[in-house]
Design a protein around this motif. Structure first.
Motif, PDB file in Angstrom:
ATOM      1  N   LEU A  15      14.446  47.647  21.059  1.00 46.48           N
ATOM      2  CA  LEU A  15      13.202  47.578  21.822  1.00 46.48           C
ATOM      3  C   LEU A  15      12.780  49.009  22.143  1.00 46.48           C
ATOM      4  CD1 LEU A  15      14.194  44.800  24.379  1.00 46.48           C
ATOM      5  CD2 LEU A  15      12.945  44.523  22.235  1.00 46.48           C
ATOM      6  N   VAL A  16      11.508  49.322  21.928  1.00 43.69           N
ATOM      7  CA  VAL A  16      11.010  50.674  22.165  1.00 43.69           C
ATOM      8  C   VAL A  16       9.980  50.628  23.285  1.00 43.69           C
ATOM      9  CG1 VAL A  16       9.823  52.652  21.152  1.00 43.69           C
ATOM     10  CG2 VAL A  16      11.384  51.298  19.758  1.00 43.69           C
ATOM     11  N   TYR A  17      10.173  51.499  24.263  1.00 44.02           N
ATOM     12  CA  TYR A  17       9.237  51.648  25.379  1.00 44.02           C
ATOM     13  C   TYR A  17       8.747  53.083  25.403  1.00 44.02           C
ATOM     14  CZ  TYR A  17      10.378  47.068  27.208  1.00 44.02           C
ATOM     15  OH  TYR A  17      10.500  45.722  27.362  1.00 44.02           O
ATOM     16  N   ARG A  18       7.461  53.266  25.682  1.00 48.51           N
ATOM     17  CA  ARG A  18       6.823  54.581  25.703  1.00 48.51           C
ATOM     18  C   ARG A  18       6.493  54.965  27.144  1.00 48.51           C
ATOM     19  NH1 ARG A  18       2.146  54.119  22.069  1.00 48.51           N
ATOM     20  NH2 ARG A  18       3.842  53.248  20.917  1.00 48.51           N
ATOM     21  N   ARG A  19       6.755  56.217  27.504  1.00 46.26           N
ATOM     22  CA  ARG A  19       6.495  56.715  28.859  1.00 46.26           C
ATOM     23  C   ARG A  19       5.005  56.949  29.052  1.00 46.26           C
ATOM     24  NH1 ARG A  19       8.364  62.672  30.116  1.00 46.26           N
ATOM     25  NH2 ARG A  19       6.406  63.027  29.061  1.00 46.26           N
TER      26      ARG A  19
ATOM     27  N   PRO B 262      10.076  51.729  36.431  1.00 49.11           N
ATOM     28  CA  PRO B 262       9.693  50.359  36.074  1.00 49.11           C
ATOM     29  C   PRO B 262       9.351  50.230  34.590  1.00 49.11           C
ATOM     30  CG  PRO B 262       7.898  51.427  37.226  1.00 49.11           C
ATOM     31  CD  PRO B 262       9.038  52.399  37.228  1.00 49.11           C
ATOM     32  N   PHE B 263       9.579  49.031  34.058  1.00 46.44           N
ATOM     33  CA  PHE B 263       9.252  48.702  32.673  1.00 46.44           C
ATOM     34  C   PHE B 263       8.190  47.621  32.680  1.00 46.44           C
ATOM     35  CE2 PHE B 263      13.180  50.862  32.276  1.00 46.44           C
ATOM     36  CZ  PHE B 263      13.259  51.337  30.989  1.00 46.44           C
TER      37      PHE B 263
ATOM     38  N   GLU C  19       5.963  51.506  29.060  1.00 45.27           N
ATOM     39  CA  GLU C  19       5.225  50.367  28.523  1.00 45.27           C
ATOM     40  C   GLU C  19       5.814  50.004  27.171  1.00 45.27           C
ATOM     41  OE1 GLU C  19       1.060  51.237  28.317  1.00 45.27           O
ATOM     42  OE2 GLU C  19       0.770  50.845  30.444  1.00 45.27           O
ATOM     43  N   TYR C  20       5.874  48.704  26.909  1.00 44.81           N
ATOM     44  CA  TYR C  20       6.439  48.190  25.673  1.00 44.81           C
ATOM     45  C   TYR C  20       5.595  48.631  24.482  1.00 44.81           C
ATOM     46  CZ  TYR C  20       8.352  44.819  22.343  1.00 44.81           C
ATOM     47  OH  TYR C  20       8.939  44.226  21.263  1.00 44.81           O
ATOM     48  N   ALA C  21       6.245  49.082  23.427  1.00 41.21           N
ATOM     49  CA  ALA C  21       5.570  49.506  22.191  1.00 41.21           C
ATOM     50  C   ALA C  21       6.101  48.638  21.052  1.00 41.21           C
ATOM     51  CB  ALA C  21       5.831  50.981  21.917  1.00 41.21           C
ATOM     52  N   PRO C  22       5.465  47.465  20.808  1.00 44.26           N
ATOM     53  CA  PRO C  22       5.991  46.571  19.775  1.00 44.26           C
ATOM     54  C   PRO C  22       5.954  47.176  18.375  1.00 44.26           C
ATOM     55  CG  PRO C  22       3.856  45.793  20.544  1.00 44.26           C
ATOM     56  CD  PRO C  22       4.250  46.956  21.418  1.00 44.26           C
ATOM     57  N   GLU C  23       5.056  48.133  18.129  1.00 44.44           N
ATOM     58  CA  GLU C  23       4.973  48.754  16.806  1.00 44.44           C
ATOM     59  C   GLU C  23       6.034  49.827  16.616  1.00 44.44           C
ATOM     60  OE1 GLU C  23       2.671  51.240  19.612  1.00 44.44           O
ATOM     61  OE2 GLU C  23       2.679  49.109  19.218  1.00 44.44           O
ATOM     62  N   GLY C  24       6.779  50.154  17.648  1.00 43.90           N
ATOM     63  CA  GLY C  24       7.790  51.199  17.563  1.00 43.90           C
ATOM     64  C   GLY C  24       7.195  52.551  17.894  1.00 43.90           C
ATOM     65  N   VAL C  25       7.879  53.579  17.498  1.00 48.09           N
ATOM     66  CA  VAL C  25       7.441  54.942  17.784  1.00 48.09           C
ATOM     67  C   VAL C  25       6.692  55.475  16.573  1.00 48.09           C
ATOM     68  CG1 VAL C  25       8.234  57.261  18.343  1.00 48.09           C
ATOM     69  CG2 VAL C  25       9.443  55.291  19.238  1.00 48.09           C
ATOM     70  N   PRO C  26       5.483  56.013  16.763  1.00 45.68           N
ATOM     71  CA  PRO C  26       4.776  56.579  15.611  1.00 45.68           C
ATOM     72  C   PRO C  26       5.534  57.797  15.088  1.00 45.68           C
ATOM     73  CG  PRO C  26       3.623  57.105  17.626  1.00 45.68           C
ATOM     74  CD  PRO C  26       4.737  56.167  17.991  1.00 45.68           C
TER      75      PRO C  26
ATOM     76  N   ARG D 174      14.733  53.721  24.100  1.00 46.24           N
ATOM     77  CA  ARG D 174      15.152  52.706  23.131  1.00 46.24           C
ATOM     78  C   ARG D 174      16.282  51.882  23.717  1.00 46.24           C
ATOM     79  NH1 ARG D 174      14.032  57.376  20.541  1.00 46.24           N
ATOM     80  NH2 ARG D 174      12.567  57.292  18.812  1.00 46.24           N
ATOM     81  N   ILE D 175      16.142  50.556  23.601  1.00 42.70           N
ATOM     82  CA  ILE D 175      17.163  49.646  24.118  1.00 42.70           C
ATOM     83  C   ILE D 175      17.678  48.808  22.955  1.00 42.70           C
ATOM     84  CG2 ILE D 175      17.652  47.779  25.730  1.00 42.70           C
ATOM     85  CD1 ILE D 175      15.203  48.765  27.343  1.00 42.70           C
TER      86      ILE D 175
END
Length: 99
Positions: free
Chosen positions: A47-51, A7-8, A68-75, A33-34
């Motif tokens: 769009l970046v999602y983090r597990r 799930p997202f 979960e959605y990560a609007p700031e991207g990947v650190p 990444r989508i």
């Protein structure tokens, strides 16, 4: 290849469940990444999602994941070598005003 329905949450993909390929350890990737094409022909938006753990599994172990959605991207990742210096720490005593 083995996959798992994952799930997202949050962002444009909120509430959707997609089959995600599992790695050799049986876990999905840490980030997903989508790419979304721009309707005007510009550069794609990614769009970046983090597990994150979905919740407690059997015997308190988490064996299920969600994204979960990560609007700031990947650190940015920083290599953590044993001989690396820690992040900047202040010099002097903790209550020393001059440093």
């Amino acid at each position: 290849m083995k996959s798992e329905d994952t799930p997202f949450e949050g962002g444009p993909m909120d509430g959707r469940v997609l089959p995600v390929l599992l790695g050799i350890t049986g876990h999905p990737p840490k980030t997903y990444r989508i790419p979304v094409p721009d309707p005007d022909g510009g550069p794609d938006t990614v769009l970046v999602y983090r597990r994150v753990p979905r919740g407690p599994g059997k015997i308190g172990l988490s064996n299920r994941w969600k994204y979960e959605y990560a609007p700031e991207g990947v650190p940015p990742r920083r290599l953590n070598w044993p001989w690396s210096k820690p992040d900047a720490t202040p010099r002097g005593k903790p209550d020393d005003a001059d440093g």
